[in-house]
Design a protein around this motif. Structure first.
Motif, PDB file in Angstrom:
ATOM      1  N   LEU A  33       0.808  -1.207   0.000  1.00 49.53           N
ATOM      2  CA  LEU A  33       0.000   0.000   0.000  1.00 49.53           C
ATOM      3  C   LEU A  33       0.848   1.265   0.000  1.00 49.53           C
ATOM      4  CD1 LEU A  33      -3.067  -0.519   2.384  1.00 49.53           C
ATOM      5  CD2 LEU A  33      -2.998  -0.491  -0.120  1.00 49.53           C
ATOM      6  N   MET A  34       1.804   1.368   0.935  1.00 52.08           N
ATOM      7  CA  MET A  34       2.579   2.593   1.070  1.00 52.08           C
ATOM      8  C   MET A  34       3.792   2.329   1.940  1.00 52.08           C
ATOM      9  SD  MET A  34      -0.053   4.540   3.640  1.00 52.08           S
ATOM     10  CE  MET A  34      -1.424   4.076   2.571  1.00 52.08           C
ATOM     11  N   ASP A  35       4.742   3.273   1.862  1.00 46.78           N
ATOM     12  CA  ASP A  35       5.894   3.182   2.741  1.00 46.78           C
ATOM     13  C   ASP A  35       6.353   4.587   3.122  1.00 46.78           C
ATOM     14  OD1 ASP A  35       7.393   4.238   0.636  1.00 46.78           O
ATOM     15  OD2 ASP A  35       8.277   2.324   0.080  1.00 46.78           O
ATOM     16  N   THR A  36       7.401   4.653   3.913  1.00 46.42           N
ATOM     17  CA  THR A  36       7.887   5.939   4.420  1.00 46.42           C
ATOM     18  C   THR A  36       9.098   6.445   3.657  1.00 46.42           C
ATOM     19  OG1 THR A  36       9.253   4.822   6.089  1.00 46.42           O
ATOM     20  CG2 THR A  36       7.034   5.446   6.742  1.00 46.42           C
ATOM     21  N   SER A  37       9.332   5.936   2.452  1.00 45.24           N
ATOM     22  CA  SER A  37      10.543   6.297   1.714  1.00 45.24           C
ATOM     23  C   SER A  37      10.474   7.674   1.078  1.00 45.24           C
ATOM     24  CB  SER A  37      10.833   5.252   0.632  1.00 45.24           C
ATOM     25  OG  SER A  37       9.792   5.231  -0.330  1.00 45.24           O
ATOM     26  N   ASP A  38       9.258   8.228   0.876  1.00 42.05           N
ATOM     27  CA  ASP A  38       9.164   9.493   0.157  1.00 42.05           C
ATOM     28  C   ASP A  38       8.187  10.444   0.843  1.00 42.05           C
ATOM     29  OD1 ASP A  38       8.998  11.559  -1.666  1.00 42.05           O
ATOM     30  OD2 ASP A  38       9.025  10.274  -3.429  1.00 42.05           O
ATOM     31  N   GLY A  39       6.914  10.336   0.530  1.00 38.64           N
ATOM     32  CA  GLY A  39       5.915  11.197   1.152  1.00 38.64           C
ATOM     33  C   GLY A  39       5.509  12.402   0.334  1.00 38.64           C
ATOM     34  N   ARG A  40       6.096  12.572  -0.867  1.00 39.23           N
ATOM     35  CA  ARG A  40       5.734  13.748  -1.676  1.00 39.23           C
ATOM     36  C   ARG A  40       4.263  13.749  -2.041  1.00 39.23           C
ATOM     37  NH1 ARG A  40       9.502  13.492  -6.696  1.00 39.23           N
ATOM     38  NH2 ARG A  40       9.263  11.268  -6.218  1.00 39.23           N
ATOM     39  N   SER A  41       3.731  12.595  -2.433  1.00 43.23           N
ATOM     40  CA  SER A  41       2.338  12.568  -2.889  1.00 43.23           C
ATOM     41  C   SER A  41       1.374  12.823  -1.739  1.00 43.23           C
ATOM     42  CB  SER A  41       2.027  11.239  -3.584  1.00 43.23           C
ATOM     43  OG  SER A  41       2.223  10.153  -2.715  1.00 43.23           O
ATOM     44  N   GLU A  42       1.704  12.322  -0.538  1.00 40.51           N
ATOM     45  CA  GLU A  42       0.833  12.563   0.619  1.00 40.51           C
ATOM     46  C   GLU A  42       0.818  14.040   0.996  1.00 40.51           C
ATOM     47  OE1 GLU A  42       3.094  10.193   0.358  1.00 40.51           O
ATOM     48  OE2 GLU A  42       2.412   8.289   1.234  1.00 40.51           O
ATOM     49  N   ARG A  43       1.990  14.694   0.887  1.00 40.34           N
ATOM     50  CA  ARG A  43       2.038  16.125   1.188  1.00 40.34           C
ATOM     51  C   ARG A  43       1.335  16.943   0.119  1.00 40.34           C
ATOM     52  NH1 ARG A  43       7.092  14.363   3.461  1.00 40.34           N
ATOM     53  NH2 ARG A  43       8.175  14.516   1.456  1.00 40.34           N
ATOM     54  N   LEU A  44       1.490  16.534  -1.149  1.00 40.77           N
ATOM     55  CA  LEU A  44       0.803  17.244  -2.229  1.00 40.77           C
ATOM     56  C   LEU A  44      -0.704  17.132  -2.073  1.00 40.77           C
ATOM     57  CD1 LEU A  44       0.834  18.806  -4.897  1.00 40.77           C
ATOM     58  CD2 LEU A  44       0.903  16.620  -6.090  1.00 40.77           C
TER      59      LEU A  44
END
Length: 243
Positions: A33-44
């Motif tokens: 489902l998801m991981d903590t490697s990036d987060g750009r899309s969640e912030r966008l």
């Protein structure tokens, strides 16, 4: 190699938390489902909703950008735009919203007790503890689709930021596709204040979903892309409830 930290069997199937090097991964019913490697899309997802909200209605003093670094006091929250975040996930969307004093009330709806536990007292607390402790934040343990339809819940919001699956064209968990159906979009519209914004994360663009948003009566439908290292970009679908 990934290391399994916790594995739970719940009413919606199996959910697993794994650590891979320095990152955490959430797996549902065998599907990443998801991981903590990036987060750009969640912030966008959060930022695009706020920007679209400011563009969709006349400016109010409460909607003006807050002074950088200014604390978000609980007393200020009723005068600032409210947001419902659908899906706690790894906590990036919640943490990003709570870090922005422009937001008022922040409700997070998560149906997996395991995920809530990982944030409350487990490995993911390092990402979300301060956001969950923010006086603006309310964490709701419920299925998002059922919560949106529940007539006993009177709350409405200025923005809905929804990230509960891999998107309208690729749902992992049975029942989540109801969010993207006409009845689900109608429920979203009822939860939005006039001029409010619906923001939906997806692992791939969907022209069919854009058409569904327009058919549901939303205006200003558009899609923002988030480039990824390989493959099709992640996207955020945006739509506005008419004022």
């Amino acid at each position: 190699m990934p290391v399994t930290l916790d594995r739970r069997e719940g009413p919606y199937g199996e959910v697993v938390l794994r650590r891979r090097d320095d990152h955490f991964e959430i797996i549902a019913n065998g599907t990443f489902l998801m991981d903590t490697s990036d987060g750009r899309s969640e912030r966008l997802l959060v930022d695009a909703a706020l920007q679209a909200l400011r563009a969709s209605r006349p400016a109010r003093a409460a909607d003006a950008p807050a002074r950088p670094g200014a604390p978000a006091r609980a007393a200020d929250a009723p005068d600032r735009p409210s947001v419902l975040i659908g899906g706690l996930g790894v906590g990036f969307s919640l943490a990003h919203a709570a870090a922005d004093p422009a937001w008022g009330r922040i409700a997070v709806v998560e149906r997996e007790q395991a995920i809530i536990d990982w944030h409350r007292e487990g490995p993911l607390a390092a990402l979300s503890a301060s956001a969950l402790a923010d006086p603006r934040t309310v964490l709701v343990h419920a299925d998002l689709v059922a919560h949106l339809h529940d007539p006993r819940v009177p709350d409405t919001y200025d923005a809905l930021c929804l990230d509960i699956d891999n998107g309208p064209d690729w749902t992992v968990t049975e029942g989540n596709d109801g969010l993207y159906a006409p009845s689900g979009l109608a429920a979203c519209a009822r939860r939005l204040n006039p001029g409010g914004v619906l923001a939906v994360w997806s692992a791939r663009p969907s022209r069919d979903f854009e058409a569904s948003l327009r058919n549901a009566g939303f205006h200003g439908v558009r899609t923002e892309e988030i480039p990824v290292a390989r493959g099709v970009p992640d996207v955020v679908h945006l739509a506005v409830r008419p004022a």
